[in-house]
Design an enzyme around this catalytic site. Structure first.
Site, PDB file in Angstrom:
ATOM      1  N   ASN A 190      74.599  43.533  54.790  1.00  0.00           N
ATOM      2  CA  ASN A 190      75.800  43.547  55.333  1.00  0.00           C
ATOM      3  C   ASN A 190      76.890  44.236  54.647  1.00  0.00           C
ATOM      4  O   ASN A 190      77.217  43.922  53.460  1.00  0.00           O
ATOM      5  CB  ASN A 190      76.408  42.329  55.963  1.00  0.00           C
ATOM      6  CG  ASN A 190      77.908  42.648  56.647  1.00  0.00           C
ATOM      7  OD1 ASN A 190      78.027  43.873  57.032  1.00  0.00           O
ATOM      8  ND2 ASN A 190      78.512  41.585  56.586  1.00  0.00           N
ATOM      9  N   GLY A 191      76.995  45.744  55.100  1.00  0.00           N
ATOM     10  CA  GLY A 191      78.128  46.498  54.115  1.00  0.00           C
ATOM     11  C   GLY A 191      77.509  47.767  53.898  1.00  0.00           C
ATOM     12  O   GLY A 191      76.586  48.325  54.452  1.00  0.00           O
ATOM     13  N   GLU A 246      97.865  47.470  73.897  1.00  0.00           N
ATOM     14  CA  GLU A 246      96.811  46.430  74.114  1.00  0.00           C
ATOM     15  C   GLU A 246      96.046  46.477  75.234  1.00  0.00           C
ATOM     16  O   GLU A 246      94.739  46.441  75.384  1.00  0.00           O
ATOM     17  CB  GLU A 246      97.342  45.004  73.890  1.00  0.00           C
ATOM     18  CG  GLU A 246      96.392  43.845  73.954  1.00  0.00           C
ATOM     19  CD  GLU A 246      95.217  43.823  72.992  1.00  0.00           C
ATOM     20  OE1 GLU A 246      95.137  44.869  72.012  1.00  0.00           O
ATOM     21  OE2 GLU A 246      94.262  43.146  73.272  1.00  0.00           O
ATOM     22  N   HIS A 269     108.567  62.798  78.080  1.00  0.00           N
ATOM     23  CA  HIS A 269     108.442  63.765  76.762  1.00  0.00           C
ATOM     24  C   HIS A 269     107.084  64.346  76.810  1.00  0.00           C
ATOM     25  O   HIS A 269     106.462  64.750  75.604  1.00  0.00           O
ATOM     26  CB  HIS A 269     108.753  63.040  75.448  1.00  0.00           C
ATOM     27  CG  HIS A 269     110.216  62.764  75.375  1.00  0.00           C
ATOM     28  ND1 HIS A 269     110.868  63.522  75.294  1.00  0.00           N
ATOM     29  CD2 HIS A 269     110.671  61.463  75.641  1.00  0.00           C
ATOM     30  CE1 HIS A 269     112.149  62.635  75.282  1.00  0.00           C
ATOM     31  NE2 HIS A 269     112.002  61.588  75.301  1.00  0.00           N
TER      32      HIS A 269
END
Ligand code: M6R
Length: 608
Positions: free
Chosen positions: A99-100, A480, A503
């Site tokens: 993992n990584g 969110e 805007h």
């Protein structure tokens, strides 16, 4: 990103446990999956593109057994998510799950290819197996081969190694990505987290940065980055980690939405003394009242919680507050004055950008507060003080209960900083804390509107684009809401500060673009309602989330109203998070997407 596991079982076959462990960490990535065991000393693998269900079918067609093995569920970084690139990556001598990211893999690969080594995958991981193999062939022991290989690697990783002809040996190493050791009655195991290990172990310890663990002969030996033998604290695996299931709910996400009253209540119970309505935070290793500036850093949904906190801190504590996404902050490398506090928010506690930003802020002399849901995580370990969200395991990739429990902690922390600075009277603080204690009951009330929200979702899911608007603390909620809808329903959505509409985004208004307006009864409500009128005047179709009295003002001109209980504006972010979560959830369900494991995503983002 990527879930890894390795198990040695004195009592027999490990494959069912490997698969169960992988299922528990499938939220970390689900592009491909695989397991490897030793069969008469030889490394045997079964791998499959796609989810763990596909791997299980493969295992049913071609069973695998063995008392020692490793497993992996992948979120692809290097190389397509096809079977050839699925882990375990192996040679005849060694198999590894990773993992990584190995950042210098290209340099190493070129070097190894020049020596005649042949590579079979496009993964960065394969340099590890090839390097270890070449060292084993030179006569190095497995541990020496691993240690020397680790010395050549740059990047962040957690690795678990299985060796041919070594039926009682697993080696794990951690640098940058999490790795835990599990202890069971007949098992020793390594895994990405306690969840992975809960099916085969009852106790867990977490490796520290740079640790190498050797699991052999029923024993665990750990050496630290300097090579010294060390012990790591072993703790029981929590009941919450052991018993993860969907219960009566169709998806983890819905279950987690419904858990919010309970987990917010439990989180607040650790932070507020109800009788006196005072905060009961752990002792801070620095003076809260002496802080000069706050910098709040996070990613994704946790960043939206950070944005809400800025409003609270500025208003209540009158302290200058900056907020930033970790991936920008870390490379912008802003100057920071001594005496400030940097607050890092992360469900997983492992987000690579957030962790790197924390290290930068620490170097820059800031006091570090971590708000995490995983107390054993890297971010928790490197902070000066940790405030835990008690959300329990969040399995759905879309964050829900982690977000609202973060808000609960941040609200209490804001009040504590405000009081310590003398910006908030004891009476006012008591009122706010009392109001916070009412949120679980009010959220129960909001959840009662679930069916109506599912009907609104039937309309929203037909849209190609959706706008979310809000002002003040409702602005981060608009962000969110849009993020939630995008990530699980794949409908394009944008969140805007309602005042920004004129805007530019106002040009997007059309009868087929739902505009979800989040309008709690706060100091900017009338301004928000003017923006609703501007949208209606342009034939916009508005879903207004507000209280019944405000909704009634529009006398049938809204596409839909979602009625909320009247509440103090201080707690509005916690309450108004619920309808935006439910709206995204039901839109995704109608669309038939994979709600808990949306495409391309992973729960724990341990690569940058
Ligand atoms: O574990 P963290 O809170 O640090 O994760 C941050 C983001 O990756 C996470 O919030 C992500 O945006 C979620 N999928 C959102 O639902």
């Amino acid at each position: 990103m990527c879930g890894i596991i390795g198990i040695r079982n004195e009592g027999g076959d490990v494959v069912p446990w490997l698969v169960e462990g992988l299922r528990r960490v499938e939220y970390r990535g689900y592009d491909s999956a695989g397991v490897a065991t030793l069969v008469e000393g030889h490394i045997e693998r079964r791998r499959a593109q796609g989810k763990i269900d596909v791997l299980e079918q493969r295992l049913a067609e071609k069973p695998l057994s063995g008392a020692i093995g490793i497993g992996h569920t992948r979120w692809a970084t290097h190389g397509l998510p096809i079977e050839r690139n699925a882990h375990p990556i192996a040679t005849a001598r060694v198999a590894v799950v990773h993992n990584g990211i190995i950042e210098n893999f290209q340099v190493l690969k070129r070097e190894l290819e020049a020596l005649g080594h042949v590579f079979e995958t496009e993964t960065d991981t394969e340099v590890v197996t090839v390097l270890v193999t070449s060292l084993l062939e030179e006569g190095a022991s497995p541990l020496t081969a691993v240690a020397r290989t680790l010395g050549r690697l740059e990047g962040s990783f957690a690795l678990v190694f299985l060796f041919a002809d070594e039926d009682d040996l697993l080696i794990g190493a951690r640098r940058g990505s999490p790795l835990a050791i599990g202890y069971g009655a007949s098992t020793l195991a390594l895994g990405s987290d306690a969840l992975a290990l809960a099916s085969c172990a009852t106790r867990v310890s977490y490796l520290a940065e740079g640790d190498i663990a050797v699991l052999a002969k029923g024993q665990v030996t750990i050496s630290d980055a300097a090579g010294a033998q060390v012990e790591r604290l072993v703790v029981p695996i929590s009941k919450a980690a052991a018993g993860v299931g969907k219960g009566r709910y169709a998806h983890f996400m819905l279950k987690e939405i419904y858990e919010q009253p309970r987990v917010i209540g439990e989180t607040l119970a650790e932070l507020i003394e109800p009788a006196t309505r005072t905060t009961c935070l752990p002792a801070f290793p620095f003076e809260l009242g002496a802080l000069t500036r706050a910098t709040i850093i996070a990613c994704g949904t946790s960043y939206h919680a950070a944005c809400v906190m800025r409003y609270w801190l500025e208003k209540l504590a009158r302290i200058p507050a900056d907020v930033d996404v970790a991936s920008e902050f870390r490379y912008r490398a802003p100057p920071m004055q001594e005496g400030g506090v940097a607050i890092f928010i992360s469900q997983s506690g492992e987000t690579a950008d957030t962790l790197a930003a924390l290290r930068y802020a620490k170097e820059a002399g800031q006091h570090i507060i971590a708000i995490v849901n995983q107390p054993g995580s890297s971010i928790a370990r490197e902070a000066d003080i940790v405030l835990s969200t008690l959300a329990g395991p969040e399995i759905g990739v879309a964050s829900t209960k982690a977000f609202t429990t973060q808000l609960a902690v941040l609200a209490v922390l804001s009040v504590a900083i405000a009081e310590a600075r003398g910006a908030l009277s004891r009476e006012h603080a008591a009122t706010l804390l009392g109001t916070l204690l009412e949120t679980p009951a009010l959220i129960e009330e909001v959840l009662g509107g679930d069916e109506h929200i599912s009907r609104v979702a039937l309309w929203v899911e037909r849209a190609r684009d959706v706008l979310y608007l809000g002002r003040g603390t409702a602005f981060p909620l608009a962000l969110e809401g849009a993020l939630k809808l995008k990530e699980i329903s794949y409908i394009h959505a944008e969140g805007y500060a309602a005042g920004e509409m004129k805007h530019g985004p106002i040009a997007l208004i059309a009868s087929d673009v739902p505009i979800v307006v989040i309008a709690p009864r706060d100091g900017v409500l009338e301004k928000t309602l003017s923006n609703v009128e501007e949208a209606l005047a342009r034939d916009g179709r508005v879903v207004l989330i507000s209280d019944a009295e405000i909704i009634a003002r529009f006398e049938g001109r809204l596409a839909y109203g979602i009625s909320m209980p009247r509440s103090d504006p201080f707690i509005a972010p916690l309450l108004y998070a619920i309808p935006v979560q439910l709206l995204a959830y039901y839109a995704a369900v109608v669309r038939g997407t994979d709600v808990d494991q949306p495409r391309n995503l992973a729960k724990s983002v341990t690569v940058e």
